[in-house]
Enzyme design. Structure first.
Site, PDB file in Angstrom:
ATOM      1  N   LYS A  18       0.836  -1.200   0.000  1.00 51.99           N
ATOM      2  CA  LYS A  18       0.000   0.000   0.000  1.00 51.99           C
ATOM      3  C   LYS A  18       0.875   1.256   0.000  1.00 51.99           C
ATOM      4  O   LYS A  18       1.946   1.280   0.619  1.00 51.99           O
ATOM      5  CB  LYS A  18      -0.888  -0.017   1.244  1.00 51.99           C
ATOM      6  CG  LYS A  18      -2.018   1.000   1.256  1.00 51.99           C
ATOM      7  CD  LYS A  18      -2.884   0.772   2.486  1.00 51.99           C
ATOM      8  CE  LYS A  18      -4.063   1.739   2.548  1.00 51.99           C
ATOM      9  NZ  LYS A  18      -4.896   1.519   3.751  1.00 51.99           N
ATOM     10  N   SER A  29      -9.638   0.859   2.923  1.00 49.96           N
ATOM     11  CA  SER A  29      -8.938   1.728   1.993  1.00 49.96           C
ATOM     12  C   SER A  29      -7.812   1.049   1.219  1.00 49.96           C
ATOM     13  O   SER A  29      -7.212   1.661   0.346  1.00 49.96           O
ATOM     14  CB  SER A  29      -8.357   2.917   2.766  1.00 49.96           C
ATOM     15  OG  SER A  29      -7.399   2.487   3.715  1.00 49.96           O
ATOM     16  N   SER A  34      -9.474  -1.378   7.010  1.00 47.42           N
ATOM     17  CA  SER A  34      -8.929  -1.135   5.679  1.00 47.42           C
ATOM     18  C   SER A  34      -8.199  -2.312   5.050  1.00 47.42           C
ATOM     19  O   SER A  34      -7.846  -2.265   3.877  1.00 47.42           O
ATOM     20  CB  SER A  34      -7.991   0.082   5.716  1.00 47.42           C
ATOM     21  OG  SER A  34      -8.729   1.264   5.927  1.00 47.42           O
TER      22      SER A  34
END
Length: 419
Positions: free
Chosen positions: A162, A238, A262
């Site tokens: 990420k 996310s 997330s």
């Protein structure tokens, strides 16, 4: 017993949503009323909280005096092939076997994966990567396999992370169009370096929403990651890009970050395994968490084996992160002992589960509870104080973006040598 007041908030789309957003910005009393009606201000009325928030369950001195985890484990963890996970996805097992039996090389796979990433950019899974760095890492892995000296079972496996985690040469933009613009990282995040120390090839940064504040990865700066099972749908967030690139078959595992769901949300949206790790298990050095007391990094994977081994490799004490000193050394010693759950107690928050409106969700919960009980686990109902405090957003935003593209049949063919 915890009680919870049912809250009804407006559900807006398109121009009404834009108008409401403008009203919130220009008319403070509108924002205040919506927040109050949505129970978002109830925490201000809770006057009986007198404890200092902490992420540690026991006093610091007690933990340190009794903790044997004074340094990171020296041996890289490994799993036994006799009990490996079965899946229609490629796993690290497939990569490792293909390399060990000279069916292909990490360099050849790297070329295939770079082509796959480029061909699927319209799905917004990977935001940034360096072909040069990928090929350089792959060449080193290829040489190790030629010498019969792979660093671990993950050597030559491609894992993206990420984009709130530092990767040398890439800008850690945290989902924005401006943070670290023109300022690539000069050091790897600790967990990134640990993966590389095990031979992992870092594929690049995955797309996330801006600053992690979203559950659908709706990001106008990068595009919304498309769910490979339905490209008009979201991957969740996310860590949406991380889940999307794994669910597509391009890679067997990716790293996400989780504060309020997330990792777990996109894993569930994409039918994958996702783990929110315990605070302190994985170093946060080299990350950009907005909420450092609850945000952690964890794997999103195609199989339980990929998730477990990646988690074990990236875990451990980091002297630069004091919280990692409070966790015992990660061990996979009893990983395959799944035939019994005797002695395990599993807590169920019935008052919270009763609020679930979709029957299919609770049907699955019940199925798992009965299965765990059949293995010897004890299921008990628990009550969590202050669970009724609201955690929802002002608006329930539904994403109906239609992506005009062909189905994402990505790259379980990555291990096939190019003609």
């Amino acid at each position: 017993m915890t009680t919870r007041t049912k809250v009804s908030t407006p559900e807006l789309y398109g121009w009404p949503l834009i108008a409401a957003a403008n009203a919130l910005e220009m008319l403070p009393f509108v924002a205040n009323k919506i927040a109050r009606d949505g129970a978002m201000l109830d925490l201000r009325d809770c006057n009986d909280i007198d404890e200092i928030p902490t992420t540690l369950a026991l006093p610091e001195n007690y933990i340190l005096n009794n903790n044997k985890a004074t340094s990171a484990p020296t041996a890289i963890p490994k799993l036994q092939e006799e009990t490996k996970s079965r899946s229609h996805y490629l796993s690290f097992w497939d990569y490792h076997d293909a390399y060990m039996h000279k069916k292909t090389t990490p360099t050849q796979v790297a070329k295939n994966l770079i082509a796959a990433v480029e061909a699927h950019q319209k799905y917004h899974w990977i935001r940034s990567y360096s072909k040069e760095q990928i090929l350089k890492q792959a060449e080193a892995s290829t040489l190790r396999y030629e010498l019969g000296q792979p660093l671990s079972q993950l050597d030559g496996v491609f894992i993206p992370v990420k984009e709130e985690l530092d990767v040398v040469g890439l800008e850690t933009k945290f989902g924005t169009s401006f943070i670290n613009d023109g300022k690539p990282a000069t050091e790897n995040a600790t967990l990134v370096q640990r993966l590389m120390n095990a031979g992992v090839i870092i594929l690049g940064h995955t797309v996330m929403n801006e600053l992690g504040w979203d559950t659908f990865t709706v990001n106008p700066a990068t595009g919304m990651p498309a769910n490979p099972f339905d490209i008009s749908s979201s991957c969740g967030g996310s860590s949406g890009g991380s889940a999307g690139v794994v669910a597509s078959g391009i890679v067997p595992v990716a790293i996400g970050c989780d504060g309020g769901g997330s990792v777990r949300i996109p894993a569930s949206f994409c039918g994958l395994y996702g783990l929110k790790t315990t605070t302190g298990r994985v170093s946060s050095v080299g990350g950009r968490p907005v909420d450092p007391t609850v945000s952690v990094s964890g794997p999103i994977a195609a199989t339980a084996d990929d998730m477990a081994l990646t988690y074990a490799v990236m875990s451990g004490v980091d002297e630069k992160d004091p919280r990692t000193r409070f966790q015992p050394v990660m061990s996979l010693e009893n990983y395959t002992l799944t035939h019994t759950l005797e002695g395990m107690t599993i807590g169920i928050t019935k008052t919270f589960n009763d609020l679930v409106e979709e029957p299919a969700i609770m049907d699955q919960m019940t199925h798992f509870m009965r299965y765990f009980e059949s293995l010897g686990a004890k299921i008990v109902e628990i009550d969590i104080p202050d669970l009724a405090m609201p955690t929802s957003s002002l608006f329930a935003l539904k994403c109906s973006t239609l992506l005009h593209a062909t189905p994402a049949n990505a790259a379980n063919s990555a291990l096939t040598p190019a003609s």
